[in-house]
Design a protein around this motif. Sequence first.
Motif, PDB file in Angstrom:
ATOM      1  N   LYS A   5       0.850  -1.195   0.000  1.00 27.39           N
ATOM      2  CA  LYS A   5       0.000   0.000   0.000  1.00 27.39           C
ATOM      3  C   LYS A   5       0.886   1.246   0.000  1.00 27.39           C
ATOM      4  N   VAL A   6       0.637   2.139  -0.950  1.00 27.02           N
ATOM      5  CA  VAL A   6       1.403   3.387  -1.075  1.00 27.02           C
ATOM      6  C   VAL A   6       0.469   4.558  -0.796  1.00 27.02           C
ATOM      7  N   LEU A   7       0.822   5.357   0.187  1.00 25.42           N
ATOM      8  CA  LEU A   7       0.066   6.560   0.512  1.00 25.42           C
ATOM      9  C   LEU A   7       0.703   7.749  -0.193  1.00 25.42           C
ATOM     10  N   LEU A   8      -0.075   8.411  -1.059  1.00 23.86           N
ATOM     11  CA  LEU A   8       0.406   9.546  -1.842  1.00 23.86           C
ATOM     12  C   LEU A   8      -0.083  10.843  -1.206  1.00 23.86           C
ATOM     13  N   PHE A   9       0.826  11.780  -0.980  1.00 22.12           N
ATOM     14  CA  PHE A   9       0.469  13.073  -0.407  1.00 22.12           C
ATOM     15  C   PHE A   9       0.542  14.158  -1.476  1.00 22.12           C
ATOM     16  N   LEU A  23      -0.690  11.465 -12.203  1.00 22.60           N
ATOM     17  CA  LEU A  23      -1.946  10.847 -12.634  1.00 22.60           C
ATOM     18  C   LEU A  23      -1.726   9.950 -13.853  1.00 22.60           C
ATOM     19  N   ALA A  24      -0.928  10.426 -14.796  1.00 19.83           N
ATOM     20  CA  ALA A  24      -0.647   9.616 -15.984  1.00 19.83           C
ATOM     21  C   ALA A  24       0.033   8.314 -15.594  1.00 19.83           C
ATOM     22  N   MET A  25       0.938   8.400 -14.626  1.00 23.76           N
ATOM     23  CA  MET A  25       1.646   7.213 -14.179  1.00 23.76           C
ATOM     24  C   MET A  25       0.710   6.248 -13.449  1.00 23.76           C
ATOM     25  N   GLN A  31      -3.907  -0.641 -10.413  1.00 28.94           N
ATOM     26  CA  GLN A  31      -3.770  -1.012  -9.004  1.00 28.94           C
ATOM     27  C   GLN A  31      -3.454  -2.501  -8.882  1.00 28.94           C
ATOM     28  N   THR A  32      -2.765  -3.023  -9.894  1.00 30.61           N
ATOM     29  CA  THR A  32      -2.474  -4.456  -9.884  1.00 30.61           C
ATOM     30  C   THR A  32      -1.300  -4.802  -8.977  1.00 30.61           C
ATOM     31  N   GLU A  33      -0.274  -3.955  -8.948  1.00 30.62           N
ATOM     32  CA  GLU A  33       0.912  -4.259  -8.153  1.00 30.62           C
ATOM     33  C   GLU A  33       0.921  -3.529  -6.825  1.00 30.62           C
ATOM     34  N   PHE A  34       0.420  -2.268  -6.828  1.00 29.98           N
ATOM     35  CA  PHE A  34       0.340  -1.478  -5.598  1.00 29.98           C
ATOM     36  C   PHE A  34      -1.112  -1.119  -5.336  1.00 29.98           C
ATOM     37  N   GLU A  35      -1.420  -0.941  -4.063  1.00 29.73           N
ATOM     38  CA  GLU A  35      -2.698  -0.337  -3.688  1.00 29.73           C
ATOM     39  C   GLU A  35      -2.412   1.111  -3.333  1.00 29.73           C
ATOM     40  N   PHE A  36      -3.066   2.033  -4.022  1.00 32.39           N
ATOM     41  CA  PHE A  36      -2.808   3.450  -3.792  1.00 32.39           C
ATOM     42  C   PHE A  36      -3.928   4.081  -2.984  1.00 32.39           C
ATOM     43  N   GLN A  56      -8.559   5.772  -3.566  1.00 30.42           N
ATOM     44  CA  GLN A  56      -9.297   6.342  -2.440  1.00 30.42           C
ATOM     45  C   GLN A  56      -8.608   7.630  -2.003  1.00 30.42           C
ATOM     46  N   VAL A  57      -9.386   8.678  -1.745  1.00 31.07           N
ATOM     47  CA  VAL A  57      -8.814   9.972  -1.367  1.00 31.07           C
ATOM     48  C   VAL A  57      -9.291  10.366   0.020  1.00 31.07           C
TER      49      VAL A  57
END
Length: 373
Positions: A5-9, A23-25, A31-36, A56-57
């Motif tokens: 799980k990667v939390l993006l700030f 966003l493009a990336m 979400q196959t390898e990481f859960e964002f 999820q935001v």
Amino acid sequence: MMRPKVLLFFEYGTLNGGEFSLLAMLEELGQTEFEFVAAAPASGMLTERLEQCGVQVLPLTLRDTRNQKLSIEQINSHLVELVTRVSPDLVHSNSLSMGRMVGRIASQLPIRCTSHIRDIIRLNKTAVSDLNRNAGLIAVSNATKQFHVEQGILSDKLQVIYNGVNTELFRPAPATGILKQELCLGDSAVLCANIGQICLRKGQTMLAHAAVLLAKEFPELNYLFIGQRHSQKQESVAYENAIGLIFREAGIEESLFRLGFREDIPLILNEVDLVVHTARQEPLGRVLLEAASCGQAIVATEVGGTAEILTDGISAILVRPNDLEALTAAIRRMLTDHKFRIRLGQQARKHAIEMFSLPTATEHVRMFWKSFL
């Protein structure tokens, strides 16, 4: 097997180059390898775009009800609370300033923190120290890395990973005339576009001054300013107003079109005749990647990472920042030498495909993240 799980700030809820790049990336990765999971301001277009990517935001609150920034202690507490609630395997900040904020709490967290550095700005010693508390940092260009290493950011923490561009979405296509129709312009009209946030760093008044010098020579030339001003500072408001004032005082205001924020940039880039990028500083201009990918003719200032995207006389014309004479001469040559303009655009697209493809950029970031898990 559980996905990491990667939390993006995200510090801001607006959509600018850095947000579009991530966003493009995310669209490329899925979400196959990481859960964002993302933490971002509740207002703004970013949340909608993230949710479209299946992310999820959670609301990130860095300012009070009077729009005043919270204290360092309040921000630290809020960030720790968010990380605790999400329980991620990795934290990644999408900007230098957000990376600095997360860096302040990194020692309190049981997981590693990373950040993008998308700015070339002067930092004080405290800011450098905060950023160095991250386990890893991504610089978007060699120019960005070199600038910050010279300020004291640890070189072994900085990895250069270029932003990627979707070369299928941004690709050459015949002009349809739809933009000229929208603007009520005739077929003979020539369109010159400046795309980006309206701010001092982007240097748009230089293009306005060039328009005045070129007006009699190219009466059919029209200037499209595409982008918004986000800053509410008085100097920023005055700067935006100055663009219109220059056109108005020269009596050529009918050639100025302010289009604001647009979502149809791939279309626009194939409808205009020339892109002029007047930035005074630019770590790695996303619009330059997009314009190059579309095979568009480009005049740009040679600052920051721009020379890593474009080569003067080969794939664009590059000029010194704030050099009005050189900027005017470059626009003139592009408008009068059609074969030269086409050749530069073709080379720009070729280089964009070779160096800035979205799959390549995404793979580099994927491997960067995995190295900290």
